[in-house]
Enzyme design. Structure first.
Site, PDB file in Angstrom:
ATOM      1  N   ILE A  46     -25.461 -70.843 -26.456  1.00 21.36           N
ATOM      2  CA  ILE A  46     -25.345 -69.635 -25.556  1.00 21.36           C
ATOM      3  C   ILE A  46     -25.177 -69.746 -24.207  1.00 21.36           C
ATOM      4  O   ILE A  46     -24.587 -68.648 -23.782  1.00 21.36           O
ATOM      5  CB  ILE A  46     -26.464 -68.854 -26.076  1.00 21.36           C
ATOM      6  CG1 ILE A  46     -26.592 -67.442 -25.757  1.00 21.36           C
ATOM      7  CG2 ILE A  46     -27.914 -69.304 -25.117  1.00 21.36           C
ATOM      8  CD1 ILE A  46     -27.513 -66.323 -26.485  1.00 21.36           C
ATOM      9  N   THR A  86     -13.615 -83.856 -35.459  1.00 22.76           N
ATOM     10  CA  THR A  86     -13.156 -84.254 -36.620  1.00 22.76           C
ATOM     11  C   THR A  86     -14.123 -84.141 -38.027  1.00 22.76           C
ATOM     12  O   THR A  86     -14.034 -83.376 -38.876  1.00 22.76           O
ATOM     13  CB  THR A  86     -12.064 -85.269 -36.709  1.00 22.76           C
ATOM     14  OG1 THR A  86     -11.310 -84.984 -35.509  1.00 22.76           O
ATOM     15  CG2 THR A  86     -11.478 -85.580 -38.095  1.00 22.76           C
ATOM     16  N   GLY A 125      -6.856 -86.888 -11.836  1.00 19.46           N
ATOM     17  CA  GLY A 125      -6.643 -87.968 -12.656  1.00 19.46           C
ATOM     18  C   GLY A 125      -4.941 -87.757 -13.091  1.00 19.46           C
ATOM     19  O   GLY A 125      -4.083 -87.562 -12.266  1.00 19.46           O
TER      20      GLY A 125
HETATM   21  P1  NDP Z   1     -19.659 -75.523 -22.171  1.00 20.77           P
HETATM   22  O1  NDP Z   1     -19.739 -76.982 -21.703  1.00 20.77           O
HETATM   23  O2  NDP Z   1     -19.558 -74.500 -21.222  1.00 20.77           O
HETATM   24  O3  NDP Z   1     -20.910 -75.083 -23.043  1.00 20.77           O
HETATM   25  C1  NDP Z   1     -21.405 -75.903 -23.976  1.00 20.77           C
HETATM   26  C2  NDP Z   1     -22.868 -75.455 -24.493  1.00 20.77           C
HETATM   27  O4  NDP Z   1     -23.610 -76.407 -25.483  1.00 20.77           O
HETATM   28  C3  NDP Z   1     -23.905 -75.305 -23.654  1.00 20.77           C
HETATM   29  O5  NDP Z   1     -24.578 -73.830 -23.826  1.00 20.77           O
HETATM   30  C4  NDP Z   1     -24.720 -76.436 -23.657  1.00 20.77           C
HETATM   31  O6  NDP Z   1     -26.229 -76.234 -23.256  1.00 20.77           O
HETATM   32  C5  NDP Z   1     -24.757 -76.742 -24.909  1.00 20.77           C
HETATM   33  N1  NDP Z   1     -25.396 -77.864 -25.771  1.00 20.77           N
HETATM   34  C6  NDP Z   1     -24.437 -79.094 -25.135  1.00 20.77           C
HETATM   35  N2  NDP Z   1     -25.419 -80.167 -25.809  1.00 20.77           N
HETATM   36  C7  NDP Z   1     -26.283 -79.478 -26.492  1.00 20.77           C
HETATM   37  C8  NDP Z   1     -27.444 -80.449 -27.024  1.00 20.77           C
HETATM   38  N3  NDP Z   1     -27.436 -81.523 -27.136  1.00 20.77           N
HETATM   39  N4  NDP Z   1     -28.519 -79.391 -27.712  1.00 20.77           N
HETATM   40  C9  NDP Z   1     -28.346 -78.243 -27.335  1.00 20.77           C
HETATM   41  N5  NDP Z   1     -27.350 -77.421 -26.700  1.00 20.77           N
HETATM   42  C10 NDP Z   1     -26.444 -78.319 -26.124  1.00 20.77           C
HETATM   43  O7  NDP Z   1     -18.527 -75.410 -23.315  1.00 20.77           O
HETATM   44  P2  NDP Z   1     -17.490 -74.071 -23.690  1.00 20.77           P
HETATM   45  O8  NDP Z   1     -18.346 -72.773 -23.809  1.00 20.77           O
HETATM   46  O9  NDP Z   1     -16.283 -74.437 -23.164  1.00 20.77           O
HETATM   47  O10 NDP Z   1     -17.303 -74.643 -25.296  1.00 20.77           O
HETATM   48  C11 NDP Z   1     -18.224 -74.206 -26.337  1.00 20.77           C
HETATM   49  C12 NDP Z   1     -17.772 -75.091 -27.469  1.00 20.77           C
HETATM   50  O11 NDP Z   1     -16.532 -75.168 -28.015  1.00 20.77           O
HETATM   51  C13 NDP Z   1     -18.029 -76.582 -27.350  1.00 20.77           C
HETATM   52  O12 NDP Z   1     -18.567 -77.106 -28.652  1.00 20.77           O
HETATM   53  C14 NDP Z   1     -16.729 -77.374 -27.089  1.00 20.77           C
HETATM   54  O13 NDP Z   1     -16.563 -78.728 -27.412  1.00 20.77           O
HETATM   55  C15 NDP Z   1     -16.098 -76.332 -28.063  1.00 20.77           C
HETATM   56  N6  NDP Z   1     -14.355 -76.144 -27.679  1.00 20.77           N
HETATM   57  C16 NDP Z   1     -14.348 -75.686 -26.365  1.00 20.77           C
HETATM   58  C17 NDP Z   1     -12.684 -75.376 -25.919  1.00 20.77           C
HETATM   59  C18 NDP Z   1     -12.462 -74.812 -24.533  1.00 20.77           C
HETATM   60  O14 NDP Z   1     -11.328 -75.084 -24.242  1.00 20.77           O
HETATM   61  N7  NDP Z   1     -13.542 -74.214 -23.818  1.00 20.77           N
HETATM   62  C19 NDP Z   1     -11.556 -75.807 -26.759  1.00 20.77           C
HETATM   63  C20 NDP Z   1     -12.120 -76.164 -28.274  1.00 20.77           C
HETATM   64  C21 NDP Z   1     -13.656 -76.464 -28.447  1.00 20.77           C
HETATM   65  P3  NDP Z   1     -26.378 -76.654 -21.385  1.00 20.77           P
HETATM   66  O15 NDP Z   1     -26.378 -75.311 -20.715  1.00 20.77           O
HETATM   67  O16 NDP Z   1     -27.862 -76.739 -21.519  1.00 20.77           O
HETATM   68  O17 NDP Z   1     -25.641 -77.492 -21.127  1.00 20.77           O
HETATM   69  P1  GDR Z   2      -9.481 -81.266 -22.429  1.00 21.28           P
HETATM   70  O1  GDR Z   2      -9.662 -80.340 -20.876  1.00 21.28           O
HETATM   71  O2  GDR Z   2      -9.755 -82.678 -22.224  1.00 21.28           O
HETATM   72  O3  GDR Z   2      -8.183 -80.757 -22.750  1.00 21.28           O
HETATM   73  O4  GDR Z   2     -10.788 -80.803 -23.197  1.00 21.28           O
HETATM   74  P2  GDR Z   2     -10.029 -80.889 -19.498  1.00 21.28           P
HETATM   75  O5  GDR Z   2      -9.607 -80.007 -18.561  1.00 21.28           O
HETATM   76  O6  GDR Z   2     -11.084 -81.820 -19.312  1.00 21.28           O
HETATM   77  O7  GDR Z   2      -8.685 -82.028 -19.171  1.00 21.28           O
HETATM   78  C1  GDR Z   2      -7.134 -81.475 -19.393  1.00 21.28           C
HETATM   79  C2  GDR Z   2      -6.243 -82.510 -18.923  1.00 21.28           C
HETATM   80  O8  GDR Z   2      -6.223 -82.650 -17.559  1.00 21.28           O
HETATM   81  C3  GDR Z   2      -6.214 -83.978 -17.351  1.00 21.28           C
HETATM   82  N1  GDR Z   2      -6.941 -84.385 -15.807  1.00 21.28           N
HETATM   83  C4  GDR Z   2      -8.106 -83.924 -15.784  1.00 21.28           C
HETATM   84  N2  GDR Z   2      -9.360 -83.505 -16.587  1.00 21.28           N
HETATM   85  C5  GDR Z   2     -10.551 -83.369 -15.826  1.00 21.28           C
HETATM   86  N3  GDR Z   2     -11.526 -82.785 -16.543  1.00 21.28           N
HETATM   87  N4  GDR Z   2     -10.644 -83.798 -14.686  1.00 21.28           N
HETATM   88  C6  GDR Z   2      -9.528 -84.221 -13.709  1.00 21.28           C
HETATM   89  O9  GDR Z   2      -9.916 -84.608 -12.772  1.00 21.28           O
HETATM   90  C7  GDR Z   2      -8.391 -84.399 -14.296  1.00 21.28           C
HETATM   91  N5  GDR Z   2      -6.942 -84.800 -13.818  1.00 21.28           N
HETATM   92  C8  GDR Z   2      -6.548 -84.601 -15.033  1.00 21.28           C
HETATM   93  C9  GDR Z   2      -7.115 -84.700 -18.414  1.00 21.28           C
HETATM   94  O10 GDR Z   2      -6.671 -86.037 -18.377  1.00 21.28           O
HETATM   95  C10 GDR Z   2      -6.384 -83.856 -19.736  1.00 21.28           C
HETATM   96  O11 GDR Z   2      -5.233 -84.342 -20.065  1.00 21.28           O
HETATM   97  C11 GDR Z   2     -11.001 -79.297 -23.227  1.00 21.28           C
HETATM   98  C12 GDR Z   2     -12.376 -78.961 -23.495  1.00 21.28           C
HETATM   99  O12 GDR Z   2     -12.775 -77.614 -23.402  1.00 21.28           O
HETATM  100  C13 GDR Z   2     -12.894 -79.521 -24.997  1.00 21.28           C
HETATM  101  O13 GDR Z   2     -14.028 -79.157 -25.124  1.00 21.28           O
HETATM  102  C14 GDR Z   2     -11.751 -78.773 -25.872  1.00 21.28           C
HETATM  103  O14 GDR Z   2     -12.224 -79.204 -27.021  1.00 21.28           O
HETATM  104  C15 GDR Z   2     -10.416 -78.837 -25.637  1.00 21.28           C
HETATM  105  O15 GDR Z   2     -10.405 -78.543 -24.035  1.00 21.28           O
HETATM  106  C16 GDR Z   2      -9.735 -78.394 -26.440  1.00 21.28           C
END
Ligand code: NDP
Ligand code: GDR
Length: 331
Positions: free
Chosen positions: A9, A159, A216
């Protein structure tokens, strides 16, 4: 009125979904983990709303391996809907901490499914899956039938979780859905993800607070959409008659350079004057091009994404400039 329970949340998606559900009249319970830092800034406006916090919004401590606690909270709160958003969400970091990524993202999801299997009143369940399950896909764009071929520890963990959700739906009759989400962003995006790193740097450079951005690999293309639009679709998934999996994506891939250009242009800068690349931010394996086909969600849920990646670049940069100015004036 209905009740929802959210894991994750405090994250980007959790905060938007909470606001949307409260607006629809839901009572919302959230699981938070105990950390030394109790700042939960994305939920701040809700904590300060006296009609909401501890009236219709409640937090409970539980890490994702606190099975007994999660079961207890589920029995106590009796939610109609359970949104499982928590997990180690950084793909790059998953190469450094593969064990805990798999423990929380993979096994954490299975543990929740096992609890649900035994409950008398089973909530409808939504798991956030990811485009990372496709890894290096053979087909483009990717849809719900595209084979899963992950190439990162994060992708492998998602997965496993995705397939377990499908298995519990098919074998045990759970109302369980996977939202297979492509990247979605917002001003609340974590600062270590590439979009927010770019918009924060553009804002800081434009205000004279720093003079470079260090990234990167720039080779990858991503399908970036808007976080609140995606969380709205997650809710729609749990309102359907039958459970299913849905890809959420815009269908439009952009390069990191496109995003850089739009963010820096919005503050009248050329990113080429400030960019430095550092191998430290490069990953052992890179997913180079992801683009999703969300036609199933569009047809079945009546959902459609409207915000583009370049809109996001501009909106997020503007928000970062405003927040830096607010910070400066409060100091
Ligand atoms: P965030 O990193 O912003 O949020 C992650 C959340 O998970 C936070 O509330 C974090 O808590 C909580 N969390 C992490 N580890 C644990 C744990 N061990 N126990 C309890 N809570 C935990 O991610 P997003 O909101 O962007 O994403 C939400 C979900 O969707 C994630 O699972 C992410 O992998 C997935 N996802 C995100 C995408 C995106 O583009 N944003 C795309 C596809 C999938 P805390 O605040 O304490 O760190
Ligand atoms: P991603 O998002 O790996 O797609 O995962 P991220 O923004 O981390 O990276 C996107 C692409 O940018 C390249 N990259 C960098 N990435 C980060 N974080 N920092 C850098 O400095 C940087 N420079 C280049 C990465 O290599 C990559 O190619 C996100 C997360 O929200 C996941 O939880 C989610 O599942 C996927 O999107 C869909």
């Amino acid at each position: 009125m209905p009740t929802a329970l959210l894991t994750g949340i405090t994250g980007q998606d959790g905060s938007y979904l909470t606001e949307q559900l409260l607006e629809k009249g839901y009572t919302v319970h959230g699981l938070v983990r105990r950390t030394s830092n109790t700042v939960r800034s994305r939920l701040d406006p809700l904590f300060h709303n006296k009609d909401v916090y501890n009236k219709r919004l409640f937090l409970h401590y539980a890490d994702l391996d606190d099975t007994t606690t999660i079961r207890r909270v589920l029995i106590k709160t009796q939610p109609d809907e359970l949104y499982h958003l928590a997990g180690q969400s950084h793909v790059g970091a998953s190469f450094e901490i593969p064990e805990s990524t798999c423990q929380f993202t993979g096994m954490g999801t299975l543990k929740i499914l096992e609890i649900l299997r035994d409950l008398e009143k089973q909530p409808r369940f939504l798991h956030i899956s990811s485009s990372e399950i496709f890894g290096r896909p053979d087909e483009s764009p990717q849809n719900e039938r595209t084979p899963m071929r992950p190439v990162t520890p994060y992708g492998v963990a998602k997965t496993f979780a995705t397939q377990m959700v499908q298995l519990y739906r098919e074998s045990f009759g759970l109302f369980a859905c996977n939202a297979i989400c492509f990247n979605h962003e917002s001003p609340r995006r974590g600062e270590s993800f590439v979009t927010r790193k770019i918009t924060k740097a553009a804002a800081e450079i434009s205000l004279g607070l720093q003079n470079e951005i260090v990234l990167g690999s720039l080779d990858a293309k991503r399908d970036w959409g808007s976080a609140p639009e995606y969380t709205a679709a997650m809710h729609l998934m749990l309102l359907q008659d039958t459970p299913d999996d849905y890809v959420l994506a815009t269908g439009k891939p952009h390069s990191i350079e496109d995003f850089l250009e739009a963010a820096f242009q919005s503050v009248h800068l050329d990113y080429r004057d400030y960019l430095r690349q550092d191998p430290k931010y490069m990953r052992p394996a890179e997913v180079t091009r992801l683009v999703g086909d969300s036609s199933h969600a569009q047809n079945q849920l009546g959902w459609s994404p409207t915000t583009t990646a370049l809109d996001l670049a501009r909106q997020m940069t503007t928000a970062d400039v405003a927040s830096l100015k607010r910070l400066a004036s409060s100091n």
